[in-house]
Write a protein that holds these residues in place. Structure first.
Motif, PDB file in Angstrom:
ATOM      1  N   ASN A  17      27.625 -26.344  70.414  1.00 57.92           N
ATOM      2  CA  ASN A  17      26.973 -25.479  70.964  1.00 57.92           C
ATOM      3  C   ASN A  17      27.045 -24.150  70.308  1.00 57.92           C
ATOM      4  O   ASN A  17      25.970 -23.324  70.494  1.00 57.92           O
ATOM      5  N   LYS A  18      27.957 -23.693  69.548  1.00 55.77           N
ATOM      6  CA  LYS A  18      27.957 -22.616  68.675  1.00 55.77           C
ATOM      7  C   LYS A  18      26.783 -22.500  67.602  1.00 55.77           C
ATOM      8  O   LYS A  18      26.185 -21.455  67.202  1.00 55.77           O
ATOM      9  N   PHE A  19      26.500 -23.756  66.960  1.00 58.33           N
ATOM     10  CA  PHE A  19      25.464 -23.840  65.988  1.00 58.33           C
ATOM     11  C   PHE A  19      24.098 -23.649  66.630  1.00 58.33           C
ATOM     12  O   PHE A  19      23.471 -22.900  66.282  1.00 58.33           O
ATOM     13  N   ASN A  20      23.949 -24.517  67.740  1.00 63.56           N
ATOM     14  CA  ASN A  20      22.780 -24.413  68.625  1.00 63.56           C
ATOM     15  C   ASN A  20      22.373 -22.744  69.111  1.00 63.56           C
ATOM     16  O   ASN A  20      21.305 -22.558  69.102  1.00 63.56           O
ATOM     17  N   SER A  21      23.466 -22.239  69.731  1.00 62.99           N
ATOM     18  CA  SER A  21      23.166 -20.629  70.157  1.00 62.99           C
ATOM     19  C   SER A  21      22.911 -19.989  68.888  1.00 62.99           C
ATOM     20  O   SER A  21      22.036 -19.051  69.319  1.00 62.99           O
ATOM     21  N   THR A  22      23.278 -20.108  67.820  1.00 62.48           N
ATOM     22  CA  THR A  22      23.032 -19.125  66.513  1.00 62.48           C
ATOM     23  C   THR A  22      21.677 -19.555  65.890  1.00 62.48           C
ATOM     24  O   THR A  22      21.182 -18.764  65.340  1.00 62.48           O
ATOM     25  N   ALA A  23      20.936 -20.664  66.455  1.00 63.51           N
ATOM     26  CA  ALA A  23      19.892 -21.253  65.800  1.00 63.51           C
ATOM     27  C   ALA A  23      18.719 -20.542  66.531  1.00 63.51           C
ATOM     28  O   ALA A  23      17.440 -20.698  66.195  1.00 63.51           O
ATOM     29  N   VAL A  24      18.895 -19.955  67.651  1.00 59.21           N
ATOM     30  CA  VAL A  24      17.628 -19.171  68.595  1.00 59.21           C
ATOM     31  C   VAL A  24      17.466 -17.795  67.980  1.00 59.21           C
ATOM     32  O   VAL A  24      18.314 -16.760  67.702  1.00 59.21           O
ATOM     33  N   LYS A  25      16.003 -17.481  67.611  1.00 55.08           N
ATOM     34  CA  LYS A  25      15.905 -16.123  67.198  1.00 55.08           C
ATOM     35  C   LYS A  25      14.654 -15.559  68.045  1.00 55.08           C
ATOM     36  O   LYS A  25      13.493 -16.382  68.091  1.00 55.08           O
ATOM     37  N   ASP A  26      14.728 -14.831  68.496  1.00 52.83           N
ATOM     38  CA  ASP A  26      13.518 -14.266  69.656  1.00 52.83           C
ATOM     39  C   ASP A  26      13.098 -15.294  70.655  1.00 52.83           C
ATOM     40  O   ASP A  26      11.633 -15.564  70.860  1.00 52.83           O
ATOM     41  N   GLN A  27      13.842 -16.007  71.345  1.00 52.50           N
ATOM     42  CA  GLN A  27      13.762 -17.394  72.002  1.00 52.50           C
ATOM     43  C   GLN A  27      12.882 -18.393  71.425  1.00 52.50           C
ATOM     44  O   GLN A  27      12.410 -19.391  72.195  1.00 52.50           O
ATOM     45  N   PHE A  28      12.787 -18.448  70.001  1.00 56.10           N
ATOM     46  CA  PHE A  28      12.236 -19.656  69.394  1.00 56.10           C
ATOM     47  C   PHE A  28      13.257 -20.208  68.608  1.00 56.10           C
ATOM     48  O   PHE A  28      14.147 -19.667  67.883  1.00 56.10           O
ATOM     49  N   ASN A  29      13.512 -21.574  68.637  1.00 54.67           N
ATOM     50  CA  ASN A  29      14.638 -22.330  68.082  1.00 54.67           C
ATOM     51  C   ASN A  29      13.925 -23.139  66.688  1.00 54.67           C
ATOM     52  O   ASN A  29      13.378 -24.258  67.004  1.00 54.67           O
ATOM     53  N   LEU A  30      13.864 -22.648  65.701  1.00 52.18           N
ATOM     54  CA  LEU A  30      13.447 -23.325  64.581  1.00 52.18           C
ATOM     55  C   LEU A  30      14.039 -24.702  64.263  1.00 52.18           C
ATOM     56  O   LEU A  30      13.341 -25.716  63.882  1.00 52.18           O
TER      57      LEU A  30
END
Length: 192
Positions: A17-30
């Motif tokens: 969950n922590k990894f996935n939440s930090t992967a989002v930038k400006d509502q885009f998940n690269l």
């Protein structure tokens, strides 16, 4: 130091969950975007996205309110008569995740090299030398100071280009290379 021997499997969901939440930038998940390419032949664009993901330098413009106006900058011919519009766009760019002046100036330069040039540590050193006042403006955390600095840089750069007979539209490249070749005995510039 903790190793895999200390790993508690009960932490897996929390870590995921922590990894996935930090992967989002400006509502885009690269990360999700790249994970969606498992059954696709890779091309240069996908490889570039992977590199961007790895170095954590991905800039998402999908929700950027400045982007349409940024594209219009390709049509301007000079800095002075468009100053207010450019400042407004640049201010919004600098508020975008992962965009600071070197990145913003790079984007602007590729959008319109007749008006904009890249500023980075090397071109700063060539144009301003060891000028602490300008260095302070360049490294300021206040967007207004940074924008004012960039305009000062572009004006001085244009003047220096005229004096030295350098084509303004390629000056960032010429001066970057000049710094590499002529300042070999100096450490890499300390400013970012």
């Amino acid at each position: 130091m903790k190793t895999i021997d200390n790993f508690d499997p009960a932490e897996i969901e929390n870590l995921r969950n922590k990894f996935n939440s930090t992967a989002v930038k400006d509502q885009f998940n690269l990360t999700d975007h790249l994970d969606g390419h498992l059954n696709v032949d890779f091309n240069q664009e996908i490889i570039n996205e992977i590199v961007l993901w790895k170095v954590n330098r991905y800039v998402s413009i999908c929700k950027a309110e400045w982007f349409d106006r940024f594209n219009e900058l390709k049509n301007i011919d000079d800095l002075e008569s468009n100053k207010d519009e450019i400042k407004e766009i640049l201010e919004k760019m600098l508020k975008t995740h992962m965009i600071r002046l070197p990145m913003a100036s790079t984007m602007l330069r590729f959008r319109n090299p007749r008006v904009f040039q890249i500023i980075d540590a090397r071109t700063f050193r060539i144009i301003f030398g060891d000028n602490k006042k300008m260095e302070k403006k360049y490294q300021s955390t206040k967007e207004k100071d940074v924008i004012d600095f960039y305009f000062d840089y572009l004006i001085k750069l244009r003047q220096d280009c005229e004096k030295k007979n350098i084509n303004f539209s390629e000056s960032d490249r010429i001066l970057y290379q000049y710094d590499i070749e002529e300042n070999k005995n100096f450490s890499k510039p300390k400013i970012k």
